[in-house]
Write a protein that holds these residues in place. Structure first.
Motif, PDB file in Angstrom:
ATOM      1  N   ALA A  51     -46.713  -3.128  63.587  1.00 38.43           N
ATOM      2  CA  ALA A  51     -47.839  -3.706  64.327  1.00 38.43           C
ATOM      3  C   ALA A  51     -47.398  -4.079  65.747  1.00 38.43           C
ATOM      4  CB  ALA A  51     -48.372  -4.934  63.602  1.00 38.43           C
ATOM      5  N   ILE A  52     -46.218  -4.648  65.861  1.00 38.44           N
ATOM      6  CA  ILE A  52     -45.678  -5.034  67.179  1.00 38.44           C
ATOM      7  C   ILE A  52     -45.457  -3.796  68.049  1.00 38.44           C
ATOM      8  CG2 ILE A  52     -43.685  -6.067  68.367  1.00 38.44           C
ATOM      9  CD1 ILE A  52     -45.563  -8.113  66.989  1.00 38.44           C
ATOM     10  N   ALA A  53     -45.120  -2.681  67.441  1.00 35.92           N
ATOM     11  CA  ALA A  53     -44.912  -1.441  68.205  1.00 35.92           C
ATOM     12  C   ALA A  53     -46.218  -0.976  68.863  1.00 35.92           C
ATOM     13  CB  ALA A  53     -44.369  -0.348  67.291  1.00 35.92           C
ATOM     14  N   ILE A  54     -47.358  -1.328  68.285  1.00 37.01           N
ATOM     15  CA  ILE A  54     -48.656  -0.951  68.854  1.00 37.01           C
ATOM     16  C   ILE A  54     -49.048  -1.952  69.937  1.00 37.01           C
ATOM     17  CG2 ILE A  54     -51.109  -0.640  68.363  1.00 37.01           C
ATOM     18  CD1 ILE A  54     -50.199   0.334  65.554  1.00 37.01           C
TER      19      ILE A  54
ATOM     20  N   ASP B  46     -48.250  -6.394  71.088  1.00 32.53           N
ATOM     21  CA  ASP B  46     -47.686  -7.706  70.808  1.00 32.53           C
ATOM     22  C   ASP B  46     -48.486  -8.730  71.602  1.00 32.53           C
ATOM     23  OD1 ASP B  46     -46.187  -9.988  70.383  1.00 32.53           O
ATOM     24  OD2 ASP B  46     -44.332  -9.182  71.222  1.00 32.53           O
ATOM     25  N   LEU B  47     -49.231  -9.566  70.913  1.00 25.28           N
ATOM     26  CA  LEU B  47     -50.068 -10.555  71.578  1.00 25.28           C
ATOM     27  C   LEU B  47     -49.253 -11.621  72.294  1.00 25.28           C
ATOM     28  CD1 LEU B  47     -52.829 -10.892  68.846  1.00 25.28           C
ATOM     29  CD2 LEU B  47     -53.022  -9.755  71.068  1.00 25.28           C
ATOM     30  N   ASP B  48     -47.953 -11.674  72.035  1.00 25.98           N
ATOM     31  CA  ASP B  48     -47.074 -12.590  72.768  1.00 25.98           C
ATOM     32  C   ASP B  48     -46.591 -11.976  74.076  1.00 25.98           C
ATOM     33  OD1 ASP B  48     -47.235 -14.638  70.907  1.00 25.98           O
ATOM     34  OD2 ASP B  48     -45.540 -13.890  69.740  1.00 25.98           O
ATOM     35  N   GLY B  49     -46.992 -10.741  74.347  1.00 28.00           N
ATOM     36  CA  GLY B  49     -46.536 -10.034  75.536  1.00 28.00           C
ATOM     37  C   GLY B  49     -47.251 -10.412  76.818  1.00 28.00           C
ATOM     38  N   ARG B  50     -48.126 -11.387  76.776  1.00 30.93           N
ATOM     39  CA  ARG B  50     -48.917 -11.838  77.931  1.00 30.93           C
ATOM     40  C   ARG B  50     -49.594 -10.674  78.639  1.00 30.93           C
ATOM     41  NH1 ARG B  50     -50.097 -16.846  76.836  1.00 30.93           N
ATOM     42  NH2 ARG B  50     -48.275 -18.000  76.192  1.00 30.93           N
ATOM     43  N   GLU B  51     -49.384 -10.523  79.955  1.00 28.02           N
ATOM     44  CA  GLU B  51     -50.091  -9.494  80.716  1.00 28.02           C
ATOM     45  C   GLU B  51     -49.766  -8.078  80.248  1.00 28.02           C
ATOM     46  OE1 GLU B  51     -48.178 -11.834  82.473  1.00 28.02           O
ATOM     47  OE2 GLU B  51     -49.846 -13.182  82.901  1.00 28.02           O
ATOM     48  N   GLN B  52     -48.632  -7.866  79.649  1.00 32.73           N
ATOM     49  CA  GLN B  52     -48.228  -6.525  79.216  1.00 32.73           C
ATOM     50  C   GLN B  52     -48.532  -6.245  77.749  1.00 32.73           C
ATOM     51  OE1 GLN B  52     -45.910  -8.691  80.774  1.00 32.73           O
ATOM     52  NE2 GLN B  52     -46.449  -7.868  82.757  1.00 32.73           N
TER      53      GLN B  52
ATOM     54  N   GLN C  17     -48.642  -0.394  75.494  1.00 33.61           N
ATOM     55  CA  GLN C  17     -48.346   0.732  74.602  1.00 33.61           C
ATOM     56  C   GLN C  17     -49.584   1.325  73.931  1.00 33.61           C
ATOM     57  OE1 GLN C  17     -45.232   1.962  74.584  1.00 33.61           O
ATOM     58  NE2 GLN C  17     -44.809   0.333  76.058  1.00 33.61           N
ATOM     59  N   LEU C  18     -50.764   0.760  74.193  1.00 36.83           N
ATOM     60  CA  LEU C  18     -51.973   1.235  73.521  1.00 36.83           C
ATOM     61  C   LEU C  18     -52.336   2.660  73.944  1.00 36.83           C
ATOM     62  CD1 LEU C  18     -54.286  -1.916  73.674  1.00 36.83           C
ATOM     63  CD2 LEU C  18     -53.107  -0.991  71.685  1.00 36.83           C
TER      64      LEU C  18
ATOM     65  N   LEU D 281     -56.938   2.269  70.711  1.00 34.42           N
ATOM     66  CA  LEU D 281     -58.142   1.613  71.222  1.00 34.42           C
ATOM     67  C   LEU D 281     -59.311   1.791  70.257  1.00 34.42           C
ATOM     68  CD1 LEU D 281     -57.915   2.522  75.010  1.00 34.42           C
ATOM     69  CD2 LEU D 281     -57.539   0.278  73.968  1.00 34.42           C
ATOM     70  N   GLU D 282     -59.436   2.981  69.684  1.00 31.96           N
ATOM     71  CA  GLU D 282     -60.491   3.225  68.697  1.00 31.96           C
ATOM     72  C   GLU D 282     -60.317   2.310  67.494  1.00 31.96           C
ATOM     73  OE1 GLU D 282     -61.092   7.323  67.597  1.00 31.96           O
ATOM     74  OE2 GLU D 282     -60.819   7.947  69.686  1.00 31.96           O
ATOM     75  N   GLY D 283     -59.082   2.203  67.005  1.00 32.11           N
ATOM     76  CA  GLY D 283     -58.800   1.343  65.859  1.00 32.11           C
ATOM     77  C   GLY D 283     -59.033  -0.127  66.186  1.00 32.11           C
TER      78      GLY D 283
END
Length: 137
Positions: A83-86, A88-94, A98-99, A104-106
């Motif tokens: 999930a993190i590879a897709i 990471d909500l902790d990644g702030r602006e970044q 990797q999307l 995006l569809e998912g």
């Protein structure tokens, strides 16, 4: 959800204050003395302002923390490496770097079917997805 609403409220309020100030300065009259012109026909009313990519991105990140954070926050013990590879909500602006189009569809499909995402949050997520798609092309 409250953070997203707060950001959009402040943004809308600033736009209204700027508009009122500009109208009063342009005509040198108080707002109550200005005449109101009839509306232009065949024009769709503006229901809400389109957020910038930065606003849509941060609003989407905040909206996804509660329903998706368990797996998509690298700082939590419950996170899943795939999930993190897709994203990471902790990644702030970044967080969204990797999307892909498929991701995006998912993301859109899962957000739409998630009871933890309000209508307002989903509208912001849709704006983000649309703007991110444009970046990918």
């Amino acid at each position: 959800m409250f953070q997203v609403q707060k950001i959009l409220f402040v943004w809308s309020l600033a736009a209204l204050v700027t508009l009122a100030f500009t109208c009063n300065e342009r005509h040198n009259k108080p707002a109550v003395e200005q005449s109101i012109e009839p509306p232009i026909e065949n024009v769709e009313p503006l229901t809400e302002a389109t957020p910038t990519f930065s606003q849509a991105s941060e609003g989407t990140r905040l909206a996804l923390i509660q329903p998706c954070g368990r797996c998509h926050q690298s700082t939590l013990a419950s996170h899943k490496p795939k999930a993190i590879a897709i994203f990471d909500l902790d990644g702030r602006e970044q967080w969204h770097d990797q999307l892909t189009e498929e991701n995006l569809e998912g993301l859109g499909r899962r957000a739409k079917n998630n009871d933890g995402v309000s209508e307002e949050e989903f509208a912001l997520i849709e704006a983000f997805i649309s703007q991110k798609r444009a970046q990918l092309q």
